[in-house]
Design a protein around this motif. Structure first.
Motif, PDB file in Angstrom:
ATOM      1  N   UNK A 151     130.208 -22.317  -4.887  1.00  0.00           N
ATOM      2  CA  UNK A 151     129.722 -23.347  -4.092  1.00  0.00           C
ATOM      3  C   UNK A 151     128.079 -22.824  -3.870  1.00  0.00           C
ATOM      4  N   UNK A 152     127.494 -23.654  -3.417  1.00  0.00           N
ATOM      5  CA  UNK A 152     126.053 -23.598  -2.698  1.00  0.00           C
ATOM      6  C   UNK A 152     126.250 -22.853  -1.473  1.00  0.00           C
ATOM      7  N   UNK A 153     125.175 -22.843  -0.576  1.00  0.00           N
ATOM      8  CA  UNK A 153     125.133 -21.847   0.505  1.00  0.00           C
ATOM      9  C   UNK A 153     126.188 -22.346   1.637  1.00  0.00           C
ATOM     10  N   UNK A 154     127.211 -20.999   2.079  1.00  0.00           N
ATOM     11  CA  UNK A 154     128.163 -21.313   2.998  1.00  0.00           C
ATOM     12  C   UNK A 154     127.499 -20.520   4.340  1.00  0.00           C
ATOM     13  N   UNK A 155     126.076 -20.279   4.305  1.00  0.00           N
ATOM     14  CA  UNK A 155     125.600 -20.292   5.510  1.00  0.00           C
ATOM     15  C   UNK A 155     125.793 -18.751   6.125  1.00  0.00           C
ATOM     16  N   UNK A 156     126.075 -17.834   5.317  1.00  0.00           N
ATOM     17  CA  UNK A 156     126.254 -16.197   5.685  1.00  0.00           C
ATOM     18  C   UNK A 156     125.184 -15.366   4.891  1.00  0.00           C
ATOM     19  N   UNK A 157     123.898 -15.886   4.799  1.00  0.00           N
ATOM     20  CA  UNK A 157     123.026 -15.306   3.807  1.00  0.00           C
ATOM     21  C   UNK A 157     122.736 -13.819   4.367  1.00  0.00           C
ATOM     22  N   UNK A 158     122.859 -13.357   5.546  1.00  0.00           N
ATOM     23  CA  UNK A 158     122.496 -12.002   6.102  1.00  0.00           C
ATOM     24  C   UNK A 158     123.519 -11.071   5.733  1.00  0.00           C
ATOM     25  N   UNK A 159     124.832 -11.428   5.327  1.00  0.00           N
ATOM     26  CA  UNK A 159     125.877 -10.702   4.932  1.00  0.00           C
ATOM     27  C   UNK A 159     126.344 -11.019   3.593  1.00  0.00           C
ATOM     28  N   UNK A 160     125.380 -11.257   2.642  1.00  0.00           N
ATOM     29  CA  UNK A 160     125.888 -11.542   1.238  1.00  0.00           C
ATOM     30  C   UNK A 160     126.255 -10.506   0.400  1.00  0.00           C
ATOM     31  N   UNK A 161     126.820 -10.506  -0.485  1.00  0.00           N
ATOM     32  CA  UNK A 161     127.363 -11.464  -0.949  1.00  0.00           C
ATOM     33  C   UNK A 161     129.022 -11.766  -0.297  1.00  0.00           C
ATOM     34  N   UNK A 162     129.261 -12.865  -0.478  1.00  0.00           N
ATOM     35  CA  UNK A 162     130.489 -13.366   0.617  1.00  0.00           C
ATOM     36  C   UNK A 162     131.345 -14.477  -0.324  1.00  0.00           C
ATOM     37  N   UNK A 163     132.688 -14.468   0.188  1.00  0.00           N
ATOM     38  CA  UNK A 163     133.470 -15.767  -0.255  1.00  0.00           C
ATOM     39  C   UNK A 163     134.430 -16.336   1.065  1.00  0.00           C
ATOM     40  N   UNK A 164     134.426 -17.225   1.082  1.00  0.00           N
ATOM     41  CA  UNK A 164     135.192 -17.865   2.082  1.00  0.00           C
ATOM     42  C   UNK A 164     136.780 -18.403   1.455  1.00  0.00           C
ATOM     43  N   UNK A 165     137.848 -18.275   2.418  1.00  0.00           N
ATOM     44  CA  UNK A 165     139.283 -18.611   1.938  1.00  0.00           C
ATOM     45  C   UNK A 165     139.650 -19.675   2.706  1.00  0.00           C
ATOM     46  N   UNK A 166     140.097 -20.636   1.902  1.00  0.00           N
ATOM     47  CA  UNK A 166     140.685 -22.122   2.715  1.00  0.00           C
ATOM     48  C   UNK A 166     140.048 -22.567   3.557  1.00  0.00           C
ATOM     49  N   UNK A 167     138.550 -22.696   3.290  1.00  0.00           N
ATOM     50  CA  UNK A 167     137.848 -23.309   4.289  1.00  0.00           C
ATOM     51  C   UNK A 167     137.983 -22.678   5.847  1.00  0.00           C
ATOM     52  N   UNK A 168     138.393 -21.387   6.120  1.00  0.00           N
ATOM     53  CA  UNK A 168     138.403 -21.024   7.185  1.00  0.00           C
ATOM     54  C   UNK A 168     138.461 -19.382   7.303  1.00  0.00           C
ATOM     55  N   UNK A 169     138.418 -18.845   6.577  1.00  0.00           N
ATOM     56  CA  UNK A 169     138.210 -17.209   6.804  1.00  0.00           C
ATOM     57  C   UNK A 169     136.913 -16.772   5.639  1.00  0.00           C
ATOM     58  N   UNK A 170     136.017 -16.062   6.358  1.00  0.00           N
ATOM     59  CA  UNK A 170     134.850 -15.563   5.763  1.00  0.00           C
ATOM     60  C   UNK A 170     135.137 -14.001   5.332  1.00  0.00           C
TER      61      UNK A 170
END
Length: 169
Positions: A127-146
């Motif tokens: 996906x494109x930006x998930x709005x967590x640039x300061x804590x990259x890299x990241x993933x999101x699970x089920x649209x709820x948990x970062x």
């Protein structure tokens, strides 16, 4: 309010919630995102038929509903795994290893972008930006948990944890 609608995905209580969402905005059109979210929460994804249903509820053309549903990665247009892993590969995440993280998870699970494992437990999406640039890299699970500042061993732990949870259910 919805007497002329032929397909009824939502029950009477859910239709009251739709009315509540509509009442928050000056036009029905503005309630499209929370109503699409309701469909996804109920069905797990948003089918073409359900996009048409939302169009009927909000008196919008199907093409408009499809445009919104396909623009945002938070709406799933096909069934996803029990754990849908969205991995950001936009600038900050890319510079901090997001692309490698995506490839690692893809190889580990044996699936490519927007595919589901054969057991239905996992799906992945770049996906494109998930709005967590300061804590990259990241993933999101089920649209709820970062999950942020990820390392490959941490991803291994997450996948093991989710696999263990899935086996208990």
């Amino acid at each position: 309010m919805f007497e002329n609608i032929s397909n009824h995905l939502f029950n009477s209580e859910e239709l009251k919630t739709v009315e509540k969402h509509i009442s928050k905005y000056p036009t029905k059109m503005s309630a499209i995102m929370p109503v699409l979210w309701m469909v996804q929460e109920k069905e797990g994804w948003i089918s073409t038929d359900n996009m048409k249903y939302v169009g009927q509820l909000l008196e919008l053309p199907y093409e408009h509903v499809m445009g919104v549903a396909t623009f945002y990665t938070m709406y799933f247009k096909k069934p996803v795994g029990k754990y849908h892993l969205q991995i950001c590969t936009n600038v900050s995440c890319m510079l901090c290893g997001g692309t490698e993280l995506f490839k690692y998870v893809s190889d580990k699970l044996g699936i490519k972008n927007k595919e589901v494992t054969s057991d239905g437990i996992f799906s992945i999406e770049e996906v494109e930006c998930l709005g967590s640039c300061g804590t990259a890299p990241m993933l999101q699970v089920n649209n709820k948990e970062y999950y942020e500042n990820l390392t490959l061993p941490q991803v291994d732990e997450l996948i093991s944890k989710f696999r263990s949870e899935a086996s208990k259910n």
